[in-house]
Design an enzyme around this catalytic site. Structure first.
Site, PDB file in Angstrom:
ATOM      1  N   ASP A  41       1.326  -1.327  -0.142  1.00  0.00           N
ATOM      2  CA  ASP A  41      -0.160  -0.156   0.138  1.00  0.00           C
ATOM      3  C   ASP A  41       1.169   1.123   0.307  1.00  0.00           C
ATOM      4  OD1 ASP A  41      -1.275   2.237   0.302  1.00  0.00           O
ATOM      5  OD2 ASP A  41      -2.948   1.502   2.429  1.00  0.00           O
ATOM      6  N   ALA A  69       0.797   3.260  -9.020  1.00  0.00           N
ATOM      7  CA  ALA A  69      -0.109   3.386  -8.977  1.00  0.00           C
ATOM      8  C   ALA A  69      -2.023   4.560  -8.554  1.00  0.00           C
ATOM      9  CB  ALA A  69       0.089   3.264  -7.593  1.00  0.00           C
ATOM     10  N   GLY A  70      -2.335   5.437  -8.562  1.00  0.00           N
ATOM     11  CA  GLY A  70      -3.289   6.481  -8.848  1.00  0.00           C
ATOM     12  C   GLY A  70      -4.184   5.745  -8.150  1.00  0.00           C
ATOM     13  N   SER A 120      -0.451  12.851 -15.250  1.00  0.00           N
ATOM     14  CA  SER A 120      -1.002  12.920 -16.052  1.00  0.00           C
ATOM     15  C   SER A 120      -1.295  14.167 -17.130  1.00  0.00           C
ATOM     16  CB  SER A 120      -2.595  12.534 -15.002  1.00  0.00           C
ATOM     17  OG  SER A 120      -3.549  12.962 -15.608  1.00  0.00           O
ATOM     18  N   TYR A 133      -7.064  14.731  -7.851  1.00  0.00           N
ATOM     19  CA  TYR A 133      -5.836  14.169  -7.919  1.00  0.00           C
ATOM     20  C   TYR A 133      -5.116  14.850  -9.107  1.00  0.00           C
ATOM     21  CZ  TYR A 133      -4.917  10.471 -11.928  1.00  0.00           C
ATOM     22  OH  TYR A 133      -4.263  10.303 -12.844  1.00  0.00           O
ATOM     23  N   LYS A 137      -0.691  15.892  -9.473  1.00  0.00           N
ATOM     24  CA  LYS A 137      -0.009  15.449 -10.692  1.00  0.00           C
ATOM     25  C   LYS A 137       0.167  16.250 -11.096  1.00  0.00           C
ATOM     26  CE  LYS A 137      -1.339  10.958 -11.088  1.00  0.00           C
ATOM     27  NZ  LYS A 137      -1.098   9.889 -11.116  1.00  0.00           N
TER      28      LYS A 137
END
Length: 268
Positions: A41, A69-70, A120, A133, A137
């Site tokens: 994790d 991981a996202g 991203s 998010y 990024k």
């Protein structure tokens, strides 16, 4: 799978052990020299450190660290009921990269290795309902850009991939209407192939697909243009105050509202 096709020795890390074992089996079938699993994790520092230690114990070295991981909570900022959701996004999308990189850094220095980062296009474009998010990024992009300038940047390679929408659990299981149904979605395999090719070529960045480069140009020269499509097609709102006033003057307030809501409906 792309690294497996090139005969790599792989340590696969994610939370779900059963899924990891499925992927490990497929990697072996696709040509990996070895493929082992390490349930991890990335939002937990000890888990990140254990991943690096496990790799060293298994293979004795670390050549490439792929941070993929996202996590994303889809909601306007003002509708978050608590801080827990967005804190989890930041812990995975930002700190998950930082922690694994920190623990692997000295070992990558010894092998003149490489970090490959799945960032991203959200780092460049103000896509609504994924505030944290996008912010995570953007932080990643600047973190690794700065890392290149620091002394470690002379010892290791860093490739940052900035993909657009790709078919994955993150995009296909999201709420309806978050991504316009007519928006082109890249196949996962095609995206992975381009990321690995960019990494093997030691490229600094990989915008995938390349037509997303318009985000860079608009962000520098006309940032307000980046805001128009998401406002109209995702939020069902006029792109600016002047358009709102003109629309309401010509059509009336209620008809104007319905027109922009119909544009939103096209995306759902």
């Amino acid at each position: 799978m792309e690294y497996a096709k090139r005969g790599a020795k792989l340590v696969l890390a994610a939370r779900r052990k059963e899924k990891l074992e499925e992927v490990a089996k497929k990697c072996s079938e696709h040509g990996a020299s070895d493929a082992v699993v390490c349930p991890t994790d990335v939002s937990v520092p000890d888990s990140c450190e254990n991943l690096v230690n496990f790799t060293l114990e298994t293979f004795g070295r670390v050549d490439v660290l792929v941070n993929n991981a996202g996590s994303a909570s889809i909601s306007p900022f003002e509708e978050y009921s608590s801080t827990e959701k967005f804190r989890k996004d930041v812990e995975v999308d930002f700190w998950g990269n930082v922690l694994t990189t920190k623990f692997a850094l000295e070992h990558l220095r010894r092998t003149r290795g490489q970090v490959v980062v799945t960032c991203s296009v959200g780092a460049l474009a103000p896509y609504p309902k994924q505030t944290f998010y996008n912010a995570s990024k953007a932080a990643l992009l600047h973190f690794y850009d700065t890392l290149r300038v620091e002394p470690i940047g002379r010892s290791i390679g860093i490739t940052v991939a900035l993909p657009g929408f790709v078919k994955s659990e993150l995009t296909t299981l999201g709420p309806r209407g978050h991504i316009p149904r007519w928006w082109p979605m890249m196949e996962t395999e095609d995206c992975a192939k381009k990321i690995v090719e960019a990494a093997l070529s030691n490229r600094r960045y990989a915008l995938i697909p390349t037509w997303y480069s318009f985000n860079v140009l608009f962000r520098v020269f006309a940032p307000e243009l980046l805001e128009i499509p998401p406002r109209m097609f995702l939020l069902g709102k006029p792109p600016s105050k002047s358009v709102k006033m003109a629309s309401e003057l010509l059509l009336g307030e209620e008809t104007s509202r319905q027109v922009f809501q119909s544009l939103k409906a096209l995306a759902a």
